[in-house]
Design an enzyme around this catalytic site. Structure first.
Site, mmCIF file in Angstrom:
data_model
loop_
_atom_site.group_PDB
_atom_site.id
_atom_site.type_symbol
_atom_site.label_atom_id
_atom_site.label_comp_id
_atom_site.label_asym_id
_atom_site.label_seq_id
_atom_site.Cartn_x
_atom_site.Cartn_y
_atom_site.Cartn_z
ATOM 1 N N LYS A 205 0.839 -1.198 0.000
ATOM 2 C CA LYS A 205 0.000 0.000 0.000
ATOM 3 C C LYS A 205 0.878 1.253 0.000
ATOM 4 C CE LYS A 205 -3.503 2.407 2.672
ATOM 5 N NZ LYS A 205 -4.416 2.404 3.804
ATOM 6 N N GLU A 211 10.481 -4.894 4.218
ATOM 7 C CA GLU A 211 10.500 -6.303 3.806
ATOM 8 C C GLU A 211 10.219 -6.413 2.307
ATOM 9 O OE1 GLU A 211 8.894 -5.067 6.366
ATOM 10 O OE2 GLU A 211 9.139 -6.364 8.121
ATOM 11 N N GLY A 274 -4.805 -1.688 5.024
ATOM 12 C CA GLY A 274 -3.971 -2.799 4.585
ATOM 13 C C GLY A 274 -4.603 -4.157 4.868
ATOM 14 N N ARG A 275 -5.100 -4.345 6.093
ATOM 15 C CA ARG A 275 -5.635 -5.671 6.439
ATOM 16 C C ARG A 275 -7.053 -5.895 5.916
ATOM 17 N NH1 ARG A 275 -4.313 -2.524 10.505
ATOM 18 N NH2 ARG A 275 -5.902 -1.612 11.857
ATOM 19 N N GLU A 360 -4.272 -6.695 14.911
ATOM 20 C CA GLU A 360 -3.738 -5.390 14.502
ATOM 21 C C GLU A 360 -4.827 -4.322 14.597
ATOM 22 O OE1 GLU A 360 -2.177 -4.131 10.371
ATOM 23 O OE2 GLU A 360 -0.351 -4.723 11.379
ATOM 24 N N HIS A 391 -3.576 -32.867 18.079
ATOM 25 C CA HIS A 391 -2.445 -33.694 18.515
ATOM 26 C C HIS A 391 -1.276 -32.846 18.964
ATOM 27 C CE1 HIS A 391 -4.405 -37.401 17.249
ATOM 28 N NE2 HIS A 391 -4.929 -36.632 16.310
ATOM 29 N N LYS A 501 9.663 -0.567 13.877
ATOM 30 C CA LYS A 501 10.233 -0.326 12.540
ATOM 31 C C LYS A 501 11.296 0.765 12.633
ATOM 32 C CE LYS A 501 5.938 -0.970 9.906
ATOM 33 N NZ LYS A 501 5.002 -0.338 8.999
#
Ligand code: F6P
Length: 540
Positions: A205, A211, A274-275, A360, A391, A501
């Site tokens: 965005k 990253e 963003g999400r 978030e 399990h 960040k």
């Protein structure tokens, strides 16, 4: 009469005390109709909340809480494009991206619908071209692999759905995802790729995320190293980048500066969080995997859930019920976490996706009014696919002595109808919610005892198709909004992730060896950096 919010919270606290003698067993024994009364169907999506530890009275008080918090007012403000993301001064309009109704929606005086439809038309054209083999790489061969480079909201949704909908994926076009800054993510991915047939999508965005830009730079260098290893073929290099690098972003100028061809940019607006961006051009890798018709079925499912959320009465409104049950468990009963367990290998990434959506959005302790919240908000969400989870950590749910609610997700029909698999899978899913609810409190010896009363809800999807997944995800989005409203949070910013960040950038020169430790660096951080530096120098 509308209750004020603090009275509504108090009424719930008082009510919880009156329920203390009840068990899920006693609630079921007292009401043969508990399942039909405490379950809801929206189209073919079923939500069973009868195994939650609550009564009609509980629901009535929770609905009072929603009313006192003005959930319906906030909901409407979101849908019409009011700037409900106050700290960033933005509208929150992911619902506009999937709307069927073509009526204009105005943001800052501009109708946003035409541009959105145009982007979708460009996505369709591009998807058809790539999927049909018409779109060619620099060497003239069709694209066989798409690699999405993005992180968080620019990765998790399309990645999760590409896997979930693998059964209807393109037979020869592979869609991969790289998110992590760790070279161990991109290096093996690149190793297995053919530079002539690979298309990269840089999804960000902001187009500033470290990253994604680091991975995009590595991918670009890799492609250039194949196309033009000695720098003598600038035209081929340009052509390869123009054909094989696409950007999806709300910051087109920054993407152009990075070297993306202006016509290879699919845009979206800053009113898409963003999400919540899966429904925008961020969904491009998914659309490439399943086709644009499939992507539009996803939008249609979400649009139908939007309509349900906007119009169904609160007591029969899926996102509102999901939100209220979550609040009952976390803010009244004190559950600090809840598990989300899809009994579907294809949905194994759903918990990761929902972690970002819920944690978030609502992982905050300062309210919209700038004051600390009176009660903790979002619980920790974790989970993975059943039966694997059974399990690994279900033991703690059954006998760990903590209140840990569970959301189960079951799918009635499998895409992989191998004899004997799916029936056993469903049997395990329903058996777990049964065991958690009722336990075996009288078993002997004591270490065999499961006390029961662990609350759960179960969603049942008819099958894993884009439409029903669109419905399900939109329901969780709206749940997140409703909870944020009731907790008094702005669910649409994420200031908490900024500090780390910034600090990483400050530490980088010392780790690279090109600078010293930042002033005031604490002794632990300094010690860790020195230790790693010494280890790395020894190796060199
Ligand atoms: O760091 C958090 C975050 O901003 C998320 O909200 C977002 O989804 C992710 O980073 C990626 O951001 P972008 O799409 O701008 O690269």
């Amino acid at each position: 009469m509308t209750l004020n919010l603090s009275h509504a919270w108090q009424a719930l606290d008082d009510h919880a005390k009156t329920l203390s003698g009840q068990t899920l067993r006693s609630l079921f024994d007292a009401d043969a109709n508990r399942f039909p009364r405490l379950s809801l169907r929206v189209g073919d999506l079923m939500f069973d909340y009868s195994k939650q530890w609550l009564t009609d009275e509980t629901l009535a008080r929770l609905l009072d809480l929603a009313q006192a918090a003005d959930v319906s007012g906030w909901r409407e403000r979101m849908f019409i494009g009011a700037a409900i993301n106050e700290s960033e001064g933005r509208a929150v309009l992911h619902t506009a991206l999937r709307r069927r109704d073509p009526h204009p929606i105005f943001v800052n005086g501009v109708n946003i619908i035409p541009e959105m439809l145009e982007t979708r038309a460009c996505m369709r054209e591009f998807c058809e071209s790539v999927r049909s083999g018409k779109w060619r790489g620099y060497g003239g061969e069709p694209i066989r692999t798409v690699v999405n480079l993005g992180i968080g909201g620019s990765d998790l949704g399309p990645r999760m759905l590409t896997e979930a909908l693998g059964a209807i994926g393109h037979p020869t076009l592979t869609v991969k995802y790289v998110a992590n800054l760790d070279g161990a993510d991109i290096a093996p991915t690149l190793e297995a790729l053919d530079p002539r047939t690979t298309l990269f999508i840089i999804a960000s965005k902001t187009f500033t995320t470290i990253e994604t830009l680091t991975n995009a730079t590595t991918a670009r260098e890799w492609l250039v190293a194949h196309v033009d290893p000695d720098g003598s073929k600038p035209n081929e290099r340009q052509m390869a980048l123009a054909k094989q690098f696409v950007a999806v972003t709300a910051a087109p100028e920054t993407a152009i500066k990075f070297g993306i061809h202006p016509q290879m940019i699919f845009g979206f607006a800053d009113w898409v969080g963003g999400r919540f961006s899966l429904w925008s051009a961020v969904g491009l890798p998914l659309a490439l995997a399943i086709g644009m018709d499939g992507f539009e079925r996803l939008l249609a499912g979400a649009a139908d859930m939007d309509e349900h959320f906007r119009t169904a009465p609160p007591h029969a409104n899926l996102p509102i019920l999901m939100a209220l049950i979550g609040i009952w468990n976390s803010s009244i009963r004190g559950a600090g976490a809840y598990a989300l367990v899809p009994y579907s290998q294809s949905l194994r990434l759903l918990p990761d996706y929902l972690q970002q959506l819920e944690m978030e959005s609502n992982g905050k302790s300062i309210g919209r009014d700038g004051q600390p919240l009176a009660r903790p908000a979002a619980p920790v969400l974790w989970g993975n696919a059943g039966t694997n989870a059974q399990h690994a950590w279900f033991q703690l749910l059954h006998q760990g002595g903590r209140l840990l609610p569970v959301d189960f997700i079951a799918v009635a029909e499998s895409d992989y109808p191998l004899r004997g698999h799916h029936e056993k899978l469903l049997a395990n899913c329903f058996a777990q919610s049964e065991a958690l609810a009722f336990g075996n409190p009288d078993a002997e010896p004591a270490y065999r005892r499961c006390p029961g009363n662990q609350p759960s809800s179960t969603f049942v999807l008819p099958r894993l198709d884009p439409y029903h997944l669109g419905m399900l995800i939109a329901a969780f989005e709206h749940k997140t909004l409703v909870q944020g409203v009731i907790w008094g949070i702005n669910s649409f910013d994420q200031w908490g992730v900024e500090l780390g960040k910034k600090l990483a950038l400050r530490l980088l020169p010392a780790i690279e060896g090109s600078g010293t430790l930042p002033e005031g660096c604490d002794t632990s951080t300094a010690g860790l950096i020195e230790h790693c530096r010494a280890l790395r120098e020894r190796r060199l």
